[in-house]
Design a protein around this motif. Structure first.
Motif, mmCIF file in Angstrom:
data_model
loop_
_atom_site.group_PDB
_atom_site.id
_atom_site.type_symbol
_atom_site.label_atom_id
_atom_site.label_comp_id
_atom_site.label_asym_id
_atom_site.label_seq_id
_atom_site.Cartn_x
_atom_site.Cartn_y
_atom_site.Cartn_z
ATOM 1 N N UNK A 134 0.814 -1.210 0.000
ATOM 2 C CA UNK A 134 0.000 0.000 0.000
ATOM 3 C C UNK A 134 0.849 1.262 0.000
ATOM 4 N N UNK A 135 2.057 1.196 0.545
ATOM 5 C CA UNK A 135 2.938 2.363 0.544
ATOM 6 C C UNK A 135 3.263 2.822 -0.866
ATOM 7 N N UNK A 136 3.082 1.942 -1.839
ATOM 8 C CA UNK A 136 3.489 2.229 -3.215
ATOM 9 C C UNK A 136 2.348 2.746 -4.079
ATOM 10 N N UNK A 137 1.205 3.079 -3.497
ATOM 11 C CA UNK A 137 0.092 3.567 -4.314
ATOM 12 C C UNK A 137 0.458 4.891 -4.976
ATOM 13 N N UNK A 138 -0.105 5.107 -6.178
ATOM 14 C CA UNK A 138 0.177 6.312 -6.954
ATOM 15 C C UNK A 138 -0.956 7.327 -6.913
ATOM 16 N N UNK A 139 -2.154 6.906 -6.542
ATOM 17 C CA UNK A 139 -3.268 7.847 -6.490
ATOM 18 C C UNK A 139 -2.892 9.016 -5.587
ATOM 19 N N UNK A 168 -14.799 4.343 0.376
ATOM 20 C CA UNK A 168 -13.692 4.683 1.258
ATOM 21 C C UNK A 168 -12.439 4.667 0.392
ATOM 22 N N UNK A 169 -11.984 5.836 -0.007
ATOM 23 C CA UNK A 169 -10.918 5.984 -0.996
ATOM 24 C C UNK A 169 -9.587 6.255 -0.303
ATOM 25 N N UNK A 170 -8.591 5.446 -0.643
ATOM 26 C CA UNK A 170 -7.255 5.578 -0.076
ATOM 27 C C UNK A 170 -6.374 6.306 -1.084
ATOM 28 N N UNK A 171 -5.824 7.431 -0.674
ATOM 29 C CA UNK A 171 -5.042 8.255 -1.579
ATOM 30 C C UNK A 171 -3.828 8.832 -0.867
ATOM 31 N N UNK A 172 -2.824 9.132 -1.633
ATOM 32 C CA UNK A 172 -1.709 9.910 -1.100
ATOM 33 C C UNK A 172 -2.094 11.383 -1.036
ATOM 34 N N UNK A 184 1.700 10.369 4.842
ATOM 35 C CA UNK A 184 1.304 10.855 3.533
ATOM 36 C C UNK A 184 0.151 10.153 2.878
ATOM 37 N N UNK A 185 -0.569 9.287 3.602
ATOM 38 C CA UNK A 185 -1.732 8.583 3.062
ATOM 39 C C UNK A 185 -2.973 9.053 3.816
ATOM 40 N N UNK A 186 -4.050 9.329 3.082
ATOM 41 C CA UNK A 186 -5.281 9.841 3.674
ATOM 42 C C UNK A 186 -6.474 9.046 3.169
ATOM 43 N N UNK A 229 -12.594 13.726 4.938
ATOM 44 C CA UNK A 229 -11.454 12.990 5.483
ATOM 45 C C UNK A 229 -11.918 12.119 6.646
ATOM 46 N N UNK A 230 -11.551 10.849 6.609
ATOM 47 C CA UNK A 230 -11.781 9.959 7.743
ATOM 48 C C UNK A 230 -10.495 9.901 8.555
ATOM 49 N N UNK A 231 -10.545 10.358 9.785
ATOM 50 C CA UNK A 231 -9.344 10.401 10.616
ATOM 51 C C UNK A 231 -8.581 11.684 10.380
ATOM 52 N N UNK A 232 -7.298 11.562 10.100
ATOM 53 C CA UNK A 232 -6.446 12.733 9.935
ATOM 54 C C UNK A 232 -5.756 12.724 8.577
ATOM 55 N N UNK A 233 -5.496 13.901 8.059
ATOM 56 C CA UNK A 233 -4.742 14.029 6.814
ATOM 57 C C UNK A 233 -3.335 13.478 7.037
ATOM 58 N N UNK A 234 -2.873 12.663 6.115
ATOM 59 C CA UNK A 234 -1.562 12.016 6.124
ATOM 60 C C UNK A 234 -1.460 10.879 7.150
ATOM 61 N N UNK A 235 -2.512 10.638 7.926
ATOM 62 C CA UNK A 235 -2.460 9.574 8.931
ATOM 63 C C UNK A 235 -3.348 8.389 8.619
ATOM 64 N N UNK A 236 -3.772 8.278 7.364
ATOM 65 C CA UNK A 236 -4.749 7.255 7.015
ATOM 66 C C UNK A 236 -4.244 5.833 7.049
ATOM 67 N N UNK A 237 -2.930 5.656 6.875
ATOM 68 C CA UNK A 237 -2.407 4.294 6.850
ATOM 69 C C UNK A 237 -2.580 3.603 8.191
ATOM 70 N N UNK A 238 -2.405 4.331 9.272
ATOM 71 C CA UNK A 238 -2.598 3.747 10.597
ATOM 72 C C UNK A 238 -4.064 3.370 10.821
ATOM 73 N N UNK A 239 -4.967 4.204 10.313
ATOM 74 C CA UNK A 239 -6.391 3.889 10.429
ATOM 75 C C UNK A 239 -6.723 2.639 9.631
ATOM 76 N N UNK A 240 -6.128 2.546 8.437
ATOM 77 C CA UNK A 240 -6.367 1.380 7.594
ATOM 78 C C UNK A 240 -5.868 0.118 8.271
#
Length: 389
Positions: A134-139, A168-172, A184-186, A229-240
């Motif tokens: 998931x760290x490698x997403x380009x969106x 629920x969209x996962x984006x950088x 950097x993921x939201x 935004x669900x959670x925090x900007x740039x902190x979405x990976x931890x939520x995921x």
């Protein structure tokens, strides 16, 4: 288990079995053949309170836990319905994700509607170039104003977008930074994804007997705001990651129920089919593999329930959740294979259900996470071996 809890769980099983009995295989075959969302089934689950089983009562749910949701999914799948598919996206990623990380406004907006069946979710995560990483997403969501972004990218193998009220969209929101690799993921809540001009859907054919289609989702300049935004900007990976254990548990419950369904059908066929003057189930070559699969699945059930209990107690359940996903997928698929063998040639005909069960359970070794990645997790985090990937 306390007597009161055991009685509650028995009641859940009985109620779910009664509900599932109203939706026979013919109903599901029609939904699959027509790519039709099982609205009647969905409404029945909502009316019985099962879509909100783990949602707090203050938001219209039943106020129970992940263990009870696990039992519901297991029994629905064992009854031959597609309980696992409908539960993972909406009650898990939508319900639990928002319950744990949403604002009060988001909880008030979404949780009652999840519980009463008025909203469905899809998940925009997987990308062709990233896969499991998931760290490698380009969106990427480019900031275009104060608290506003334009999202562009491509997602692959996204289920049920055509039926979803919310994605629920996962984006950088920031480029990958080696010094802070998990930042950097939201996560964004995108309303009516199939109706948005900035989203284009392409059907991807897969050989699975599902009522929902898979899509390539192309996103070009989709506007979202800080309210999305669900959670925090740039902190979405931890939520995921926080939600992934519940996905593992729910998926394990579905595979467990599917495996037990295969065992049940194999037993019925072995008892009814007579060859050489006796039911084939009287022969050890038929009986022993089925009995062994049952033993393996009941053992996997204990791991699955333990994972759910730990999650409900807010304890770390990563090892148990991953183990449950691994074991139920392996043992469930093996049970389905043995059910096909029990049915002989009939196991490959559309009149019998076992081949469809095999196809669905084969997916659980690959998605939502491959068993190889689960073994990587256990080897590194539980056994203390070096990182292997």
């Amino acid at each position: 288990m306390a007597t009161g809890e055991a009685d509650l769980h028995d009641m859940i099983r009985d109620s779910v079995q009664d509900l599932a009995a109203d939706f026979p295989r013919e109903y599901w075959r029609e939904c699959v053949e027509e790519y039709r969302f099982p609205q009647e089934y969905w409404d029945a689950l909502a009316d019985a309170g099962w879509l909100g089983v783990a949602i707090p009562e203050e938001y219209g749910g039943e106020g129970l836990g992940m263990l009870e949701m696990t039992i519901v999914i297991e029994e629905l799948s064992r009854a031959g319905t597609m309980g696992g598919i409908v539960f993972v996206l909406t009650p898990v990623f939508g319900g639990i994700g928002i319950q744990r990380h949403g604002t009060e406004e988001q909880k008030q907006e979404y949780l009652p509607r999840i519980a009463n069946g008025d909203v469905t979710f899809c998940m925009g995560l997987t990308e062709a170039a990233a896969g499991t990483n998931t760290l490698n997403i380009d969106t990427m969501a480019e900031e275009v104003g104060d608290g506003e972004w334009a999202v562009s990218g491509q997602k692959m193998f996204i289920s049920g977008v055509e039926n979803a009220d919310t994605m629920l969209l996962v984006s950088r929101t920031a480029e990958f930074d080696k010094s802070n690799p998990t930042g950097g993921v939201t996560l964004f809540l995108v309303e009516d994804p199939a109706e948005r001009d900035a989203i284009d859907l392409t059907h991807v054919e897969v050989e699975l007997p599902w009522f929902e289609k898979q899509y390539q989702v192309d996103i070009d300049g989709l506007r979202v705001t800080e309210d999305d935004v669900l959670g925090t900007v740039d902190g979405g990976l931890y939520l995921l990651w926080d939600t992934l254990n519940t996905e593992r548990i729910a998926g394990a419950a579905s595979a467990l129920g599917g495996g037990l369904r295969a065992v049940d059908l194999a037993v019925d066929y072995a008892n009814d089919r007579n060859v050489f003057g006796a039911p084939i189930g009287s022969h050890q070559a038929i009986q022993h593999p089925i009995a062994e699969s049952y033993a393996k699945l009941t053992a996997a059930r204990e791991v699955t329930y333990k994972a759910a209990k730990l999650w409900d107690e807010d304890e770390d359940c990563g090892t148990e959740a991953n183990s449950a996903s691994l074991l139920t997928s392996e043992f469930g698929l093996e049970a389905a294979d043995r059910a096909i063998q029990t049915h002989g040639g009939n196991g490959f005909t559309p009149e019998y259900e076992v081949f469809d069960i095999w196809r669905n359970l084969r997916l659980t070794k690959t998605a939502p996470v491959s068993n190889e990645m689960i073994l990587n997790y256990l080897g590194e985090h539980e056994l203390g071996m070096p990182r292997s990937y």
